[in-house]
Design a protein around this motif. Sequence first.
Motif, short mmCIF file in Angstrom:
data_model
loop_
_atom_site.label_atom_id
_atom_site.label_comp_id
_atom_site.label_asym_id
_atom_site.label_seq_id
_atom_site.Cartn_x
_atom_site.Cartn_y
_atom_site.Cartn_z
N THR A 86 0.81 -1.23 0.00
CA THR A 86 0.00 0.00 0.00
C THR A 86 0.84 1.27 0.00
O THR A 86 0.29 2.36 -0.08
N PHE A 87 2.16 1.14 0.11
CA PHE A 87 3.01 2.34 0.10
C PHE A 87 3.20 2.84 -1.33
O PHE A 87 3.19 2.06 -2.28
N PRO A 88 3.40 4.14 -1.51
CA PRO A 88 3.50 4.72 -2.86
C PRO A 88 4.90 4.54 -3.47
O PRO A 88 5.63 5.51 -3.70
N PHE A 89 5.27 3.30 -3.74
CA PHE A 89 6.57 3.01 -4.34
C PHE A 89 6.46 2.99 -5.86
O PHE A 89 5.41 2.67 -6.43
N VAL A 94 10.05 -1.35 -5.91
CA VAL A 94 9.51 -2.65 -5.50
C VAL A 94 10.43 -3.78 -5.95
O VAL A 94 10.76 -4.69 -5.19
N VAL A 95 10.86 -3.72 -7.20
CA VAL A 95 11.69 -4.79 -7.75
C VAL A 95 13.04 -4.86 -7.03
O VAL A 95 13.55 -5.94 -6.74
N ALA A 96 13.59 -3.71 -6.68
CA ALA A 96 14.89 -3.67 -6.00
C ALA A 96 14.83 -4.29 -4.61
O ALA A 96 15.87 -4.69 -4.05
N ALA A 125 9.00 -1.34 -19.49
CA ALA A 125 8.27 -0.08 -19.69
C ALA A 125 7.54 0.37 -18.43
O ALA A 125 7.11 1.53 -18.34
N LEU A 126 7.42 -0.52 -17.45
CA LEU A 126 6.72 -0.17 -16.21
C LEU A 126 7.65 0.43 -15.16
O LEU A 126 7.17 0.87 -14.10
N LYS A 127 8.93 0.45 -15.39
CA LYS A 127 9.93 0.71 -14.36
C LYS A 127 9.67 1.97 -13.55
O LYS A 127 9.82 1.97 -12.32
N ASP A 128 9.28 3.04 -14.16
CA ASP A 128 9.13 4.32 -13.45
C ASP A 128 7.69 4.62 -13.05
O ASP A 128 7.42 5.69 -12.49
N ARG A 129 6.78 3.70 -13.29
CA ARG A 129 5.38 3.94 -12.96
C ARG A 129 5.11 3.65 -11.49
O ARG A 129 5.77 2.81 -10.87
N PRO A 130 4.12 4.34 -10.88
CA PRO A 130 3.73 4.00 -9.50
C PRO A 130 3.14 2.60 -9.45
O PRO A 130 2.23 2.28 -10.23
N TYR A 131 3.60 1.80 -8.53
CA TYR A 131 3.14 0.41 -8.43
C TYR A 131 1.63 0.33 -8.22
O TYR A 131 0.95 -0.49 -8.84
N GLU A 132 1.08 1.20 -7.38
CA GLU A 132 -0.33 1.11 -7.02
C GLU A 132 -1.25 1.46 -8.19
O GLU A 132 -2.45 1.18 -8.13
#
Length: 261
Positions: A86-89, A94-96, A125-132
């Motif tokens: 639920t954190f804004p990572f 997240v992957v790291a 292509a998702l690398k810099d997007r907010p996970y949530e």
Amino acid sequence: MQIDGLNILRGGRQVLSDVSLRLEPGQLLAVLGANGAGKSSLLSAITGEIQYAEGLIHFDALDLAAISVARQARIRAVLPQQTELTFPFSVKDVVAMGAYPFNEASPQQVTQWLEQALLLLDAGALKDRPYEQLSGGEQRRVQLARVLVQCLAMAACEGHVYLLLDEPLANMDPKHQLQLLSVLRQLAHERQFAILLIMHDVNLAAQCDQVLLLANQTVVASGSPSAVLNSANLWQVFGINMAVLPHPLDSARLLILSDLV
């Protein structure tokens, strides 16, 4: 990884009885069974999350009970059925996280593992997007990338890699399901990862090296797909008629069809 005579009780009820299996480096093992067969209980026991009444679980000849939690994180990676975050990572944050158990890794190594994992899972292509803000299927691929970073760190720092996945293909479209299964086969066969997958899709399981069938909280059969996936065993596991045929596009594979309409 070796399991011998595993018995698990929950609330006084037997949820697994006399389960044994062996997972070798370089092997992709699918665990199949209907709901309630004991698949998730098996994984929970292997990961040390629940106690078992009888039996032995060994990683590289070491008893699981004697391996600390910190040490377990360096020899086996686990993806549960559901992962709450639920954190804004960002996705790359997240992957790291997969590299956290490896304090000796340099930032450059972590970045290299991160990029490699995202590439393997078609998630660069998702690398810099907010996970949530990702879809359920995209989040699943990101969590898999996190676990793959842990595995890549494991391979670099420890040697043997044990990867345990509970329904890793859930919420994915057919393209990404097949891509992921291809990646897992590649990691097993080319990098000698030992991989266990809990699955429901019989046809995808037929593409693994070994299959273990669970029904009524015990092992029905275990072995190669051609030895294990037959109509009698599948009836015992799922309670429906299934025909097992040579695949029309690849005679080395099996195609499993049911008579349900």
